[in-house]
Design a protein around this motif. Structure first.
Motif, mmCIF file in Angstrom:
data_model
loop_
_atom_site.group_PDB
_atom_site.id
_atom_site.type_symbol
_atom_site.label_atom_id
_atom_site.label_comp_id
_atom_site.label_asym_id
_atom_site.label_seq_id
_atom_site.Cartn_x
_atom_site.Cartn_y
_atom_site.Cartn_z
ATOM 1 N N GLU A 60 -0.041 1.645 -12.057
ATOM 2 C CA GLU A 60 -0.982 1.729 -10.999
ATOM 3 C C GLU A 60 -0.683 1.905 -9.536
ATOM 4 O OE1 GLU A 60 -1.311 -2.669 -11.583
ATOM 5 O OE2 GLU A 60 -0.905 -1.092 -12.546
ATOM 6 N N GLY A 61 0.548 1.354 -9.374
ATOM 7 C CA GLY A 61 1.125 1.170 -7.781
ATOM 8 C C GLY A 61 0.575 0.102 -6.950
ATOM 9 N N GLN A 62 0.876 0.114 -5.780
ATOM 10 C CA GLN A 62 0.454 -0.755 -4.834
ATOM 11 C C GLN A 62 -0.838 -0.284 -4.031
ATOM 12 O OE1 GLN A 62 3.875 -2.171 -2.790
ATOM 13 N NE2 GLN A 62 4.245 -3.726 -4.318
ATOM 14 N N PRO A 63 -1.873 -1.061 -3.668
ATOM 15 C CA PRO A 63 -2.983 -0.593 -2.636
ATOM 16 C C PRO A 63 -2.055 0.053 -1.518
ATOM 17 C CG PRO A 63 -3.318 -2.840 -3.265
ATOM 18 C CD PRO A 63 -1.846 -2.494 -3.795
ATOM 19 N N ASP A 64 -3.058 1.230 -1.145
ATOM 20 C CA ASP A 64 -2.562 1.974 0.035
ATOM 21 C C ASP A 64 -1.168 2.557 0.142
ATOM 22 O OD1 ASP A 64 -3.612 3.069 2.485
ATOM 23 O OD2 ASP A 64 -3.050 1.239 3.504
ATOM 24 N N TRP A 65 -0.831 2.925 -1.104
ATOM 25 C CA TRP A 65 0.788 3.322 -1.079
ATOM 26 C C TRP A 65 1.241 4.518 -0.315
ATOM 27 C CZ3 TRP A 65 1.843 8.090 -3.159
ATOM 28 C CH2 TRP A 65 0.924 8.588 -3.750
ATOM 29 N N ARG A 66 0.115 5.055 0.413
ATOM 30 C CA ARG A 66 0.641 6.292 1.138
ATOM 31 C C ARG A 66 0.960 6.085 2.697
ATOM 32 N NH1 ARG A 66 -3.362 9.805 -2.201
ATOM 33 N NH2 ARG A 66 -1.893 11.137 -3.347
#
Length: 153
Positions: A60-66
């Motif tokens: 799921e990746g980390q929050p706010d990855w962009r």
């Protein structure tokens, strides 16, 4: 705010394009094996040890990855269908994992992604990437296959 997102997205696109142009020799023949049960099982084990701490146990990746964090680095992106991993052909994914972004281009944007050369074997890198691809829905896998078809001579 929208302008910053567009600038950041453009930077990622430039980095991806540079990675395509600068990937090391030998990466071109890399082919993922998402249908190979043994390879995918090995990849799941390696992912759990080497990747899940940043990219998430469920990809799921980390929050706010962009958006860059306070340290200037972008958080780890998701590797599930919601992320951008499947937008890159097999050889590029392999090269980015093995060499990191800084290993592929001069003046690479800051990245928290380490290079796994010397940590993982080439077979382990292919296994991890095969595991990741094996989790994508059929339509995303088909789109990724089409990207590979265009990237291969």
């Amino acid at each position: 705010m929208r302008r910053l997102v567009l600038i950041g997205t453009g930077g990622l696109a430039l980095a991806a394009a540079a990675a395509l142009l600068l990937r090391p020799a030998g990466a071109e023949g890399v082919r993922l094996a998402p249908g190979d049960v043994a390879v995918v099982a090995q990849g799941a084990e390696v992912y759990a040890v080497e990747c899940a701490a940043c990219h998430g146990a469920s990809l799921e990746g980390q929050p706010d990855w962009r958006s860059p964090g306070p340290d200037g680095l972008r958080p780890a992106p998701p590797h599930d269908a919601s992320g951008h991993t499947w937008h890159h052909d097999d050889a590029t994914l392999f090269a980015l994992t093995k060499h990191g972004l800084a290993g592929l281009m001069e003046d690479a944007p800051p990245s928290g992604m380490p290079a796994y050369e010397g940590v993982l074997t080439d077979d382990e890198i292919v296994a991890v990437l095969s595991y990741i691809k094996s989790t994508w829905p059929d339509d995303v896998r088909a789109r990724h296959d089409a990207i590979n078809d265009r990237a291969r001579p």
